[in-house]
Motif scaffolding. Structure first.
Motif, short mmCIF file in Angstrom:
data_model
loop_
_atom_site.label_atom_id
_atom_site.label_comp_id
_atom_site.label_asym_id
_atom_site.label_seq_id
_atom_site.Cartn_x
_atom_site.Cartn_y
_atom_site.Cartn_z
N ILE A 76 27.93 -54.84 31.52
CA ILE A 76 27.77 -56.09 30.79
C ILE A 76 27.27 -57.18 31.74
O ILE A 76 26.37 -57.94 31.43
CB ILE A 76 29.11 -56.53 30.14
CG1 ILE A 76 29.64 -55.43 29.23
CG2 ILE A 76 28.94 -57.83 29.38
CD1 ILE A 76 30.99 -55.73 28.63
N MET A 77 27.87 -57.20 32.94
CA MET A 77 27.46 -58.16 33.96
C MET A 77 25.98 -58.01 34.30
O MET A 77 25.25 -58.99 34.36
CB MET A 77 28.26 -57.91 35.24
CG MET A 77 29.50 -58.71 35.36
SD MET A 77 29.14 -60.43 35.64
CE MET A 77 28.67 -60.35 37.36
N ALA A 78 25.56 -56.76 34.53
CA ALA A 78 24.18 -56.52 34.93
C ALA A 78 23.22 -57.03 33.86
O ALA A 78 22.25 -57.74 34.15
CB ALA A 78 23.96 -55.03 35.19
N VAL A 79 23.52 -56.68 32.58
CA VAL A 79 22.64 -57.11 31.49
C VAL A 79 22.61 -58.63 31.40
O VAL A 79 21.56 -59.24 31.21
CB VAL A 79 23.10 -56.50 30.15
CG1 VAL A 79 22.26 -57.04 29.02
CG2 VAL A 79 23.01 -54.99 30.21
N CYS A 80 23.78 -59.27 31.56
CA CYS A 80 23.83 -60.73 31.49
C CYS A 80 22.99 -61.37 32.59
O CYS A 80 22.21 -62.29 32.35
CB CYS A 80 25.27 -61.23 31.61
SG CYS A 80 26.25 -61.02 30.12
N CYS A 81 23.15 -60.85 33.82
CA CYS A 81 22.43 -61.46 34.95
C CYS A 81 20.92 -61.32 34.79
O CYS A 81 20.18 -62.30 34.88
CB CYS A 81 22.86 -60.82 36.26
SG CYS A 81 24.47 -61.39 36.81
N ILE A 82 20.45 -60.08 34.56
CA ILE A 82 19.01 -59.90 34.42
C ILE A 82 18.50 -60.67 33.22
O ILE A 82 17.48 -61.34 33.26
CB ILE A 82 18.63 -58.41 34.25
CG1 ILE A 82 19.32 -57.57 35.31
CG2 ILE A 82 17.13 -58.23 34.34
CD1 ILE A 82 19.20 -56.08 35.04
N GLY A 83 19.26 -60.58 32.12
CA GLY A 83 18.84 -61.22 30.87
C GLY A 83 18.66 -62.71 31.03
O GLY A 83 17.64 -63.28 30.64
N VAL A 84 19.65 -63.36 31.61
CA VAL A 84 19.59 -64.81 31.69
C VAL A 84 18.47 -65.24 32.63
O VAL A 84 17.79 -66.23 32.40
CB VAL A 84 20.96 -65.39 32.11
CG1 VAL A 84 21.15 -65.37 33.60
CG2 VAL A 84 21.12 -66.81 31.58
N TYR A 85 18.25 -64.46 33.68
CA TYR A 85 17.19 -64.80 34.63
C TYR A 85 15.81 -64.61 33.99
O TYR A 85 14.88 -65.37 34.24
CB TYR A 85 17.31 -63.96 35.90
CG TYR A 85 16.26 -64.27 36.94
CD1 TYR A 85 16.31 -65.47 37.64
CD2 TYR A 85 15.24 -63.38 37.22
CE1 TYR A 85 15.34 -65.77 38.59
CE2 TYR A 85 14.28 -63.66 38.17
CZ TYR A 85 14.34 -64.86 38.85
OH TYR A 85 13.38 -65.17 39.78
N LEU A 122 21.62 -59.59 24.06
CA LEU A 122 20.29 -59.10 23.70
C LEU A 122 19.30 -60.22 23.39
O LEU A 122 18.11 -59.96 23.22
CB LEU A 122 20.40 -58.16 22.50
CG LEU A 122 21.03 -56.81 22.83
CD1 LEU A 122 21.09 -55.93 21.61
CD2 LEU A 122 20.23 -56.10 23.91
N LEU A 123 19.78 -61.46 23.31
CA LEU A 123 18.86 -62.57 22.98
C LEU A 123 17.62 -62.60 23.89
O LEU A 123 16.50 -62.72 23.40
CB LEU A 123 19.59 -63.91 23.05
CG LEU A 123 20.37 -64.33 21.81
CD1 LEU A 123 21.03 -65.68 22.04
CD2 LEU A 123 19.45 -64.42 20.60
N PRO A 124 17.80 -62.47 25.22
CA PRO A 124 16.60 -62.53 26.06
C PRO A 124 15.62 -61.40 25.78
O PRO A 124 14.41 -61.59 25.88
CB PRO A 124 17.15 -62.40 27.49
CG PRO A 124 18.60 -62.58 27.40
CD PRO A 124 19.02 -62.34 26.00
N ILE A 125 16.14 -60.24 25.39
CA ILE A 125 15.25 -59.12 25.11
C ILE A 125 14.39 -59.43 23.90
O ILE A 125 13.22 -59.06 23.84
CB ILE A 125 16.05 -57.82 24.90
CG1 ILE A 125 16.72 -57.44 26.21
CG2 ILE A 125 15.17 -56.69 24.40
CD1 ILE A 125 17.50 -56.16 26.17
N THR A 126 14.97 -60.15 22.93
CA THR A 126 14.20 -60.44 21.71
C THR A 126 13.03 -61.38 21.99
O THR A 126 12.14 -61.51 21.16
CB THR A 126 15.08 -61.06 20.62
OG1 THR A 126 15.62 -62.29 21.09
CG2 THR A 126 16.21 -60.15 20.23
N PHE A 127 13.02 -62.02 23.16
CA PHE A 127 11.86 -62.83 23.54
C PHE A 127 10.62 -61.98 23.54
O PHE A 127 9.53 -62.45 23.28
CB PHE A 127 12.03 -63.36 24.98
CG PHE A 127 12.87 -64.59 25.09
CD1 PHE A 127 14.13 -64.62 24.55
CD2 PHE A 127 12.40 -65.71 25.73
CE1 PHE A 127 14.91 -65.74 24.66
CE2 PHE A 127 13.17 -66.84 25.85
CZ PHE A 127 14.43 -66.86 25.32
N GLN A 128 10.80 -60.72 23.92
CA GLN A 128 9.66 -59.83 24.10
C GLN A 128 9.23 -59.19 22.79
O GLN A 128 8.21 -58.53 22.75
CB GLN A 128 10.00 -58.72 25.10
CG GLN A 128 10.94 -59.11 26.20
CD GLN A 128 10.26 -59.93 27.27
OE1 GLN A 128 9.05 -59.85 27.43
NE2 GLN A 128 11.01 -60.77 27.97
#
Lengths: 502, 154
Positions: free
Chosen positions: A395-404, A48-54
């Protein structure tokens, strides 16, 4: 009264509509991942770290914190009902909780776990409010030498309390510190260890690193012994205990809360250690220790209170000193840095709304958890039947989109893949990746303090021993490591973590 | 496995730490070390490299004279089926765009499980792409194009 006005400020923050919403989201997610075996709070927060960017800083920290203590509640549910601890801190809860469930007392065990957690959560919220300000005041008097020594102590204590080989844990911390040096040098701007890759000139992306280690690496680890858990959950009945039953849980809850609060504050502490320690304390305290393992309610009440107290008081060193005491706190510090907040004693003065809002939200979150867990327990049990082969592609999908999404740079995905492999490799070699994250997070700060301290002392390393506070901290750090090497203590430490194998 | 290694986990962990230290040591060579008073960019990393190599050596020697467990089975199938899709995602996200790239990535991932069934895999993929779009593109407004230039998008 500062105490009251601080709490008032905090609750003013925590009770706004959007913060209530994020708090609820956090504890809801926490409960779910606590229930789901194979997905823990560390991996979830990493995802969830990338989501907290927003999100604004207060909202994102409130949500991430909710996941951590929410998982402590959820983990105990599965531990009691099907003997599968959804989360590592609930391992000891399964020992007696499951036995109680088999005796038809699942409701009583769940009620005790929830009430114990709630009580401990309430007490530790006020402890944080009381203890954090003086600690931050003290930390404000620290110079670079004291800070460096404090970080050494934090790292030493966290490896000595982790399980597994001490040497390997220290090596992993050093490796984390070393990875942290990748990128531009703070003083000269010279690029370091870019290995010819332009994308590394800003350093290793934190989100890619933790998602690789805890997201991707975990999936591979879980796929090793993939199994379909056919769940025959025990029926939940009799949620409200009798008066005598209720009274018998009060003392263990009090003891667990006290022990958990203390162990949480210590660097290296947190929910896991607290629950193990509380279980052995209850066993030793009991008049008839042979009842343990056969359905003693104290074996549920003590550890459940302790793990929630420990989970929450471990925020104290993180919030006041900027020192992470466990991987979850390292991720919280990472989240703060992402939001442009410098972790340390200044957070309380510069961002009082964040500090007190977060603390107040913990109590609010605990109330939500009580409501979420007791009446709605049947829903969470359903989550147990989600098989892992449906879960991990998500989990994979969230990781991929998140990191990108961090910087729209495919290189971050490659970094994540790389650390997924590295993380799995290290686990195969019995090297826990968690200490590495602690090292990575404070690596830069540590270097800065070291360099500043040495500048001030004109290159004399004895400065760390000549300044009294710094010397005490360093001696404590050496002590933490030496104690583990003493054979009898070392054995105890192994025993404490071995309960889970039985 | 050579017979002098009694604890493969320790031995190879030590070796790995030494190897990593060597890679970083090579990187330190390009950096100015400086003095303890005025540390250059290479001073602190050099300290860490030294510590890591020393610890690696001790751990490796532990593996030679103390008994330990074997490393165990490595889940190669899982490793390849999980890590390659991540790389695939990185390579194609710009060209294929969100929908196609994510769908293929997720579908490849589902192959990693021993419980793979075509119908379930396809359904799972469809649901996840929809949710991914809902949360990340529609909800959070991430600027990722849905269809990339390779498949006729922009």
């Amino acid at each position: 009264m500062d105490f009251i006005s601080h709490l008032a400020l905090g609750f003013g923050q925590a009770l706004t509509f959007s913060h209530l919403l994020y708090c609820f989201l956090g504890v809801l997610l926490g409960t779910i991942v606590g229930v789901l075996p194979g997905l823990g709070p560390v991996a979830t927060i990493a995802m969830l770290l990338p989501i907290t960017f927003q999100l604004p800083p207060v909202a994102s920290l409130i949500m991430l914190a909710g996941i951590y203590y929410g998982a402590q509640y959820g983990g105990s549910t599965t531990a009691i009902l099907i003997n599968v601890p959804g989360e590592s801190a609930s391992v000891v809860t399964a020992l007696d909780g499951y036995q109680l469930a088999r005796q038809g007392k699942a409701g009583f065990a769940l009620f005790t776990a929830a009430i114990g957690s709630f009580f401990a959560g309430t007490v530790s919220t006020f402890l944080i409010a009381g203890f954090a300000p003086p600690l931050a005041q003290l930390a404000l008097t620290f110079g670079p030498a004291e800070y460096f020594s404090l970080m050494v102590l934090g790292l030493a204590a966290s490896v000595s309390l982790a399980h597994g080989s001490l040497l390997k844990a220290i090596a992993m911390v050093i490796l984390g510190l070393l990875l942290g040096t990748i990128g531009q040098d703070l003083y000269t701007g010279v690029p370091r260890f870019s290995f010819g890759l332009i994308d590394l000139s800003d350093g290793v992306e934190f989100v890619a690193l933790v998602m690789g280690l805890f997201g991707i690496g975990e999936i591979v680890r879980n796929l090793e012994h993939e199994m379909t858990v056919s769940v025959l959950a025990n029926k939940v009945s009799g949620l409200i205990p009798s008066r005598a039953e209720f009274l018998s849980t009060i003392k263990p809850i009090l003891r667990g809360t006290a022990l958990g609060s203390i162990l949480g504050i210590l660097p290296g502490g947190g929910a896991l250690l607290a629950s193990f320690a509380a279980y052995s304390l209850e066993k030793r305290w009991a008049k008839d220790p042979s009842r343990f393992g056969k359905g003693a309610i104290e074996g549920v009440a003590g550890p459940e209170a302790a793990n929630n107290a420990g989970a929450q008081t471990s925020f104290i060193p993180m919030l006041t000193l900027g020192i992470p005491s466990n991987p979850v706190m390292a991720l919280m510090i990472g989240a703060m840095i992402i939001q442009g907040i410098v972790p340390g004693p200044n957070v309380m003065n510069d961002k009082p709304e964040l500090f007190w809002g977060l603390i107040a939200s913990m109590w609010v979150g605990n109330v939500m958890l009580l409501v979420l867990n007791l009446p709605m327990i049947g829903i969470w049990v359903k989550f147990l039947s989600v098989p892992y082969h449906l879960l991990f592609p998500g989990i994979m999908a969230v990781c991929c989109i998140g990191v990108y999404s961090v910087s729209n740079n495919p290189f971050d995905a490659y970094t994540m893949a790389f650390f997924g492999v590295v993380g799995y490799l290290f686990v195969k070699l019995d090297c826990e990746p968690a200490p590495m994250i602690l090292g990575f997070v404070i690596g830069r700060m540590m270097e800065e303090y070291l360099r500043r301290a040495m500048l001030l002392s004109r290159g004399d390393p004895l400065v760390f021993l000549q300044r009294p506070i710094s010397a005490v901290l360093l001696i404590a750090a050496v002590g933490a490591l030496v104690i583990v090497l003493i054979p009898s203590v070392g054995k105890k430490r192994e025993e404490a973590f071995r309960e889970e194998v039985k | 496995m050579p017979s002098f290694i009694k604890s493969p986990k320790d031995f190879f962990a030590g070796l790995l730490f030494i190897a990593i230290a060597a890679v970083f040591a090579h990187g330190v060579l390009e950096l100015q070390i400086g003095t303890a008073f005025r540390m250059g960019p290479g001073y602190y990393p050099l300290l860490l490299v030294g510590l890591l190599a020393a610890l690696g050596l001790v751990i490796m020697f532990n593996g030679v004279w103390a008994e330990g467990e074997p490393i165990g089975v490595v889940a190669w199938r899982g490793l390849i089926n999980i890590v390659l899709p991540v790389v695939f995602f990185g390579v194609t996200i710009r060209g294929l765009g969100f929908v196609v790239s994510l769908a293929l990535t997720v579908f490849f991932t589902t192959l990693a499980s021993g419980h793979f069934k075509l119908r379930v895999g396809l359904a799972n993929t469809a649901v996840l792409v929809l949710f991914g779009w809902l949360i990340f593109i529609w909800g959070l407004g991430l600027p990722i194009s849905l269809l990339g230039p390779w498949v006729g998008g922009y």
